[in-house]
Motif scaffolding. Structure first.
Motif, mmCIF file in Angstrom:
data_model
loop_
_atom_site.group_PDB
_atom_site.id
_atom_site.type_symbol
_atom_site.label_atom_id
_atom_site.label_comp_id
_atom_site.label_asym_id
_atom_site.label_seq_id
_atom_site.Cartn_x
_atom_site.Cartn_y
_atom_site.Cartn_z
ATOM 1 N N TYR A 77 45.398 50.867 38.052
ATOM 2 C CA TYR A 77 43.970 50.941 37.737
ATOM 3 C C TYR A 77 43.199 49.894 38.531
ATOM 4 C CZ TYR A 77 44.877 46.836 34.847
ATOM 5 O OH TYR A 77 45.241 45.588 34.422
ATOM 6 N N HIS A 78 41.874 50.073 38.546
ATOM 7 C CA HIS A 78 40.938 49.099 39.116
ATOM 8 C C HIS A 78 40.114 48.523 37.981
ATOM 9 C CE1 HIS A 78 41.499 50.121 43.331
ATOM 10 N NE2 HIS A 78 41.171 51.375 43.124
ATOM 11 N N ASN A 79 39.668 47.310 38.151
ATOM 12 C CA ASN A 79 38.693 46.736 37.235
ATOM 13 C C ASN A 79 37.373 47.475 37.496
ATOM 14 O OD1 ASN A 79 36.506 45.168 36.285
ATOM 15 N ND2 ASN A 79 37.771 43.316 36.337
ATOM 16 N N PRO A 80 36.774 48.126 36.489
ATOM 17 C CA PRO A 80 35.556 48.913 36.719
ATOM 18 C C PRO A 80 34.388 48.074 37.234
ATOM 19 C CG PRO A 80 36.167 48.935 34.386
ATOM 20 C CD PRO A 80 37.238 48.216 35.113
ATOM 21 N N VAL A 81 34.300 46.816 36.833
ATOM 22 C CA VAL A 81 33.218 45.947 37.324
ATOM 23 C C VAL A 81 33.397 45.710 38.827
ATOM 24 C CG1 VAL A 81 32.162 43.657 37.143
ATOM 25 C CG2 VAL A 81 32.870 44.885 35.070
ATOM 26 N N ASP A 82 34.638 45.507 39.261
ATOM 27 C CA ASP A 82 34.905 45.340 40.687
ATOM 28 C C ASP A 82 34.554 46.611 41.460
ATOM 29 O OD1 ASP A 82 35.805 42.774 40.224
ATOM 30 O OD2 ASP A 82 37.942 43.311 40.309
ATOM 31 N N CYS A 83 34.806 47.770 40.868
ATOM 32 C CA CYS A 83 34.465 49.045 41.518
ATOM 33 C C CYS A 83 32.957 49.167 41.723
ATOM 34 C CB CYS A 83 34.960 50.226 40.689
ATOM 35 S SG CYS A 83 36.745 50.388 40.640
ATOM 36 N N ILE A 84 32.204 48.855 40.688
ATOM 37 C CA ILE A 84 30.740 48.938 40.784
ATOM 38 C C ILE A 84 30.231 47.911 41.795
ATOM 39 C CG2 ILE A 84 28.591 48.564 39.510
ATOM 40 C CD1 ILE A 84 30.114 49.762 37.053
ATOM 41 N N GLU A 132 40.790 45.602 44.214
ATOM 42 C CA GLU A 132 42.250 45.471 44.219
ATOM 43 C C GLU A 132 42.869 46.377 43.159
ATOM 44 O OE1 GLU A 132 45.126 41.992 42.578
ATOM 45 O OE2 GLU A 132 43.543 41.376 43.953
ATOM 46 N N TRP A 133 43.987 47.021 43.515
ATOM 47 C CA TRP A 133 44.725 47.808 42.525
ATOM 48 C C TRP A 133 45.474 46.869 41.595
ATOM 49 C CZ3 TRP A 133 44.299 52.735 41.333
ATOM 50 C CH2 TRP A 133 43.781 53.621 42.286
ATOM 51 N N LYS A 134 45.511 47.224 40.336
ATOM 52 C CA LYS A 134 46.273 46.471 39.337
ATOM 53 C C LYS A 134 47.299 47.427 38.734
ATOM 54 C CE LYS A 134 42.246 43.734 38.378
ATOM 55 N NZ LYS A 134 42.309 42.326 38.272
ATOM 56 N N CYS A 135 48.350 46.862 38.178
ATOM 57 C CA CYS A 135 49.422 47.675 37.604
ATOM 58 C C CYS A 135 49.952 46.982 36.357
ATOM 59 C CB CYS A 135 50.536 47.834 38.636
ATOM 60 S SG CYS A 135 51.956 48.752 38.021
ATOM 61 N N LYS A 136 50.218 47.797 35.339
ATOM 62 C CA LYS A 136 50.861 47.239 34.141
ATOM 63 C C LYS A 136 51.775 48.312 33.550
ATOM 64 C CE LYS A 136 47.184 48.212 30.797
ATOM 65 N NZ LYS A 136 46.256 47.620 29.850
#
Length: 97
Positions: A78-85, A58-62
């Motif tokens: 950004y993406h959570n890098p753990v979710d990407c892996i 999921e895309w996140k935004c701040k």
């Protein structure tokens, strides 16, 4: 997966990302082009195939604060890098690698 070939995926991607209506996609797919040998026969079936694709993280935004003032607020996507892996590791395309 879920498309039979790279060529089929490219056609499906083009149809799904185009501004064609579902009826226009159906009209195209009803043409007597038997050489294509597609695994989907109409727009609804194509959409169902596309929905089988892994979703990905999921895309996140701040808001991003800067030292200097800006006319518009700057957002960091950004993406959570753990979710990407995790997404990469669970991809059926990479299961044999």
């Amino acid at each position: 997966y879920p498309f039979d070939s790279k060529d089929e995926w490219e056609l499906a991607s083009f149809l799904l990302l185009s501004n064609l209506s579902m009826s226009s996609i159906n009209e195209f797919l009803s043409l007597q082009i038997k050489k294509l040998g597609l695994s989907f026969i109409n727009a609804k079936h194509l959409q169902a195939r596309a929905e089988m694709l892994p979703k990905g993280p999921e895309w996140k935004c701040k808001p991003w604060m800067t030292e200097d003032p800006t006319k518009k607020e700057i957002s960091l996507y950004y993406h959570n890098p753990v979710d990407c892996i995790r997404s990469l590791m669970s991809s059926p395309l990479l299961k044999d690698h």
